[in-house]
Design a protein around this motif. Sequence first.
Motif, PDB file in Angstrom:
ATOM      1  N   ASP A   1      72.553  34.646  77.380  1.00  0.00           N
ATOM      2  CA  ASP A   1      73.421  35.313  76.407  1.00  0.00           C
ATOM      3  C   ASP A   1      72.684  35.473  75.085  1.00  0.00           C
ATOM      4  OD1 ASP A   1      75.426  35.345  78.287  1.00  0.00           O
ATOM      5  OD2 ASP A   1      76.430  33.556  77.495  1.00  0.00           O
ATOM      6  N   PHE A   2      72.985  36.570  74.378  1.00  0.00           N
ATOM      7  CA  PHE A   2      72.356  36.838  73.090  1.00  0.00           C
ATOM      8  C   PHE A   2      73.394  37.256  72.063  1.00  0.00           C
ATOM      9  CE2 PHE A   2      68.802  37.322  75.949  1.00  0.00           C
ATOM     10  CZ  PHE A   2      67.712  36.851  75.226  1.00  0.00           C
ATOM     11  N   ALA A   3      73.163  36.872  70.833  1.00  0.00           N
ATOM     12  CA  ALA A   3      73.867  37.443  69.687  1.00  0.00           C
ATOM     13  C   ALA A   3      72.904  38.458  69.087  1.00  0.00           C
ATOM     14  CB  ALA A   3      74.232  36.362  68.677  1.00  0.00           C
ATOM     15  N   ILE A   4      73.193  39.735  69.277  1.00  0.00           N
ATOM     16  CA  ILE A   4      72.266  40.794  68.891  1.00  0.00           C
ATOM     17  C   ILE A   4      72.768  41.508  67.645  1.00  0.00           C
ATOM     18  CG2 ILE A   4      71.176  42.961  69.624  1.00  0.00           C
ATOM     19  CD1 ILE A   4      71.404  41.990  72.503  1.00  0.00           C
ATOM     20  N   THR A   5      71.906  41.557  66.634  1.00  0.00           N
ATOM     21  CA  THR A   5      72.199  42.292  65.407  1.00  0.00           C
ATOM     22  C   THR A   5      71.036  43.250  65.138  1.00  0.00           C
ATOM     23  OG1 THR A   5      71.101  40.715  63.927  1.00  0.00           O
ATOM     24  CG2 THR A   5      73.407  40.272  64.504  1.00  0.00           C
ATOM     25  N   ALA A   6      71.134  43.990  64.081  1.00  0.00           N
ATOM     26  CA  ALA A   6      70.070  44.926  63.729  1.00  0.00           C
ATOM     27  C   ALA A   6      68.787  44.200  63.340  1.00  0.00           C
ATOM     28  CB  ALA A   6      70.533  45.830  62.590  1.00  0.00           C
ATOM     29  N   ASP A   7      68.914  42.943  62.934  1.00  0.00           N
ATOM     30  CA  ASP A   7      67.764  42.197  62.426  1.00  0.00           C
ATOM     31  C   ASP A   7      67.153  41.223  63.421  1.00  0.00           C
ATOM     32  OD1 ASP A   7      68.051  43.420  59.892  1.00  0.00           O
ATOM     33  OD2 ASP A   7      69.594  41.956  59.345  1.00  0.00           O
ATOM     34  N   GLN A   8      67.946  40.741  64.394  1.00  0.00           N
ATOM     35  CA  GLN A   8      67.399  39.738  65.303  1.00  0.00           C
ATOM     36  C   GLN A   8      68.198  39.681  66.593  1.00  0.00           C
ATOM     37  OE1 GLN A   8      67.681  35.768  63.738  1.00  0.00           O
ATOM     38  NE2 GLN A   8      69.909  35.739  63.746  1.00  0.00           N
ATOM     39  N   LYS A   9      67.599  39.022  67.573  1.00  0.00           N
ATOM     40  CA  LYS A   9      68.253  38.731  68.846  1.00  0.00           C
ATOM     41  C   LYS A   9      68.173  37.226  69.049  1.00  0.00           C
ATOM     42  CE  LYS A   9      66.815  43.165  70.724  1.00  0.00           C
ATOM     43  NZ  LYS A   9      66.140  43.560  69.458  1.00  0.00           N
ATOM     44  N   GLN A  10      69.297  36.561  68.959  1.00  0.00           N
ATOM     45  CA  GLN A  10      69.342  35.100  69.057  1.00  0.00           C
ATOM     46  C   GLN A  10      69.941  34.695  70.394  1.00  0.00           C
ATOM     47  OE1 GLN A  10      68.369  32.574  66.689  1.00  0.00           O
ATOM     48  NE2 GLN A  10      68.696  31.331  68.510  1.00  0.00           N
ATOM     49  N   ALA A  11      69.163  33.976  71.217  1.00  0.00           N
ATOM     50  CA  ALA A  11      69.697  33.462  72.483  1.00  0.00           C
ATOM     51  C   ALA A  11      70.738  32.390  72.187  1.00  0.00           C
ATOM     52  CB  ALA A  11      68.572  32.891  73.339  1.00  0.00           C
ATOM     53  N   THR A  12      71.899  32.516  72.814  1.00  0.00           N
ATOM     54  CA  THR A  12      72.992  31.579  72.532  1.00  0.00           C
ATOM     55  C   THR A  12      73.342  30.690  73.723  1.00  0.00           C
ATOM     56  OG1 THR A  12      74.623  33.275  73.160  1.00  0.00           O
ATOM     57  CG2 THR A  12      74.000  33.139  70.830  1.00  0.00           C
TER      58      THR A  12
ATOM     59  N   GLY B   1      74.706  25.550  83.082  1.00  0.00           N
ATOM     60  CA  GLY B   1      74.089  26.200  81.941  1.00  0.00           C
ATOM     61  C   GLY B   1      74.041  25.288  80.742  1.00  0.00           C
ATOM     62  N   VAL B   2      73.567  25.850  79.633  1.00  0.00           N
ATOM     63  CA  VAL B   2      73.454  25.066  78.406  1.00  0.00           C
ATOM     64  C   VAL B   2      73.653  26.000  77.216  1.00  0.00           C
ATOM     65  CG1 VAL B   2      70.943  25.376  78.300  1.00  0.00           C
ATOM     66  CG2 VAL B   2      72.005  23.446  77.120  1.00  0.00           C
ATOM     67  N   GLU B   3      74.368  25.503  76.215  1.00  0.00           N
ATOM     68  CA  GLU B   3      74.532  26.249  74.968  1.00  0.00           C
ATOM     69  C   GLU B   3      73.293  26.031  74.095  1.00  0.00           C
ATOM     70  OE1 GLU B   3      77.173  28.220  74.255  1.00  0.00           O
ATOM     71  OE2 GLU B   3      77.949  27.777  76.266  1.00  0.00           O
ATOM     72  N   LEU B   4      72.932  27.034  73.319  1.00  0.00           N
ATOM     73  CA  LEU B   4      71.735  26.966  72.493  1.00  0.00           C
ATOM     74  C   LEU B   4      72.091  27.048  71.016  1.00  0.00           C
ATOM     75  CD1 LEU B   4      69.518  29.441  74.549  1.00  0.00           C
ATOM     76  CD2 LEU B   4      69.451  26.947  74.646  1.00  0.00           C
ATOM     77  N   GLY B   5      71.296  26.372  70.195  1.00  0.00           N
ATOM     78  CA  GLY B   5      71.471  26.432  68.749  1.00  0.00           C
ATOM     79  C   GLY B   5      70.495  27.411  68.124  1.00  0.00           C
TER      80      GLY B   5
ATOM     81  N   ALA C   1      69.789  45.292  80.395  1.00  0.00           N
ATOM     82  CA  ALA C   1      71.078  45.980  80.270  1.00  0.00           C
ATOM     83  C   ALA C   1      71.777  45.633  78.951  1.00  0.00           C
ATOM     84  CB  ALA C   1      71.978  45.613  81.449  1.00  0.00           C
ATOM     85  N   LYS C   2      71.364  44.533  78.329  1.00  0.00           N
ATOM     86  CA  LYS C   2      71.991  44.120  77.064  1.00  0.00           C
ATOM     87  C   LYS C   2      71.451  44.903  75.872  1.00  0.00           C
ATOM     88  CE  LYS C   2      72.258  39.357  78.829  1.00  0.00           C
ATOM     89  NZ  LYS C   2      73.688  39.221  79.100  1.00  0.00           N
TER      90      LYS C   2
END
Length: 210
Positions: free
Chosen positions: A85-96, A108-112, A155-156
């Motif tokens: 999973d990712f939190a995608i913004t115009a500035d970055q892609k953060q794996a969550t 699975g595991v949640e990421l910081g 696809a994301k």
Amino acid sequence: FGTEFFASNFWMYWRTMFAFEEWHSALEMKLYVHRFIHHIGGMPDFANVRFFKYNQYESMVLPLYRWLLDQGVTFQFDTEVTDIDFAITADQKQATAIHWIREGVVGGVELGENDLVLATIGSLTENSDNGDQHTAAKLDEGPAPAWDLWRRLAAKDPSFGHPDVFGAHIQESKWQSATVTTLDARIPAYIEKIAKRSPFGGKTVTGGIV
């Protein structure tokens, strides 16, 4: 490149060493040339081929694995990563989060925000199989977890690439080793020369010397 280049001995050695096809990325070709151009002189007789004292697993993988264990690294085997999973913004892609299946159980595991994820996607050796002098390796067309993971990531967001450009045309992208398929009559002599330098006394297997 033109037809003369693709008919050259250089291209024969180059493509069989690095699994290149005529339709592959020109950028990839440039990167490999920058990395390995200093070895070109040893390509005709394989003088720059390096052999380990033991096999690659015992010479490289196992010592590194044991060293990482001593550093406190936790390994989780028999695990298929199915998605990230990712939190995608115009500035970055953060794996969550990372999702996986282990021994048939979904987990699975949640990421910081300070966690780093290094993922193998579209592995060149995905679904590889074993053969011997009497039995050809079987072509396994799927499922292919590393490629399936890449497709889900792509696809994301388009910036994650286009996996089907590289992995959806099996018949067109197959390659074989120069030591097995070349018609160059000089190759057997090169192999014999290498075998004499081998610490294993020149024992051979399909595709090369061990």
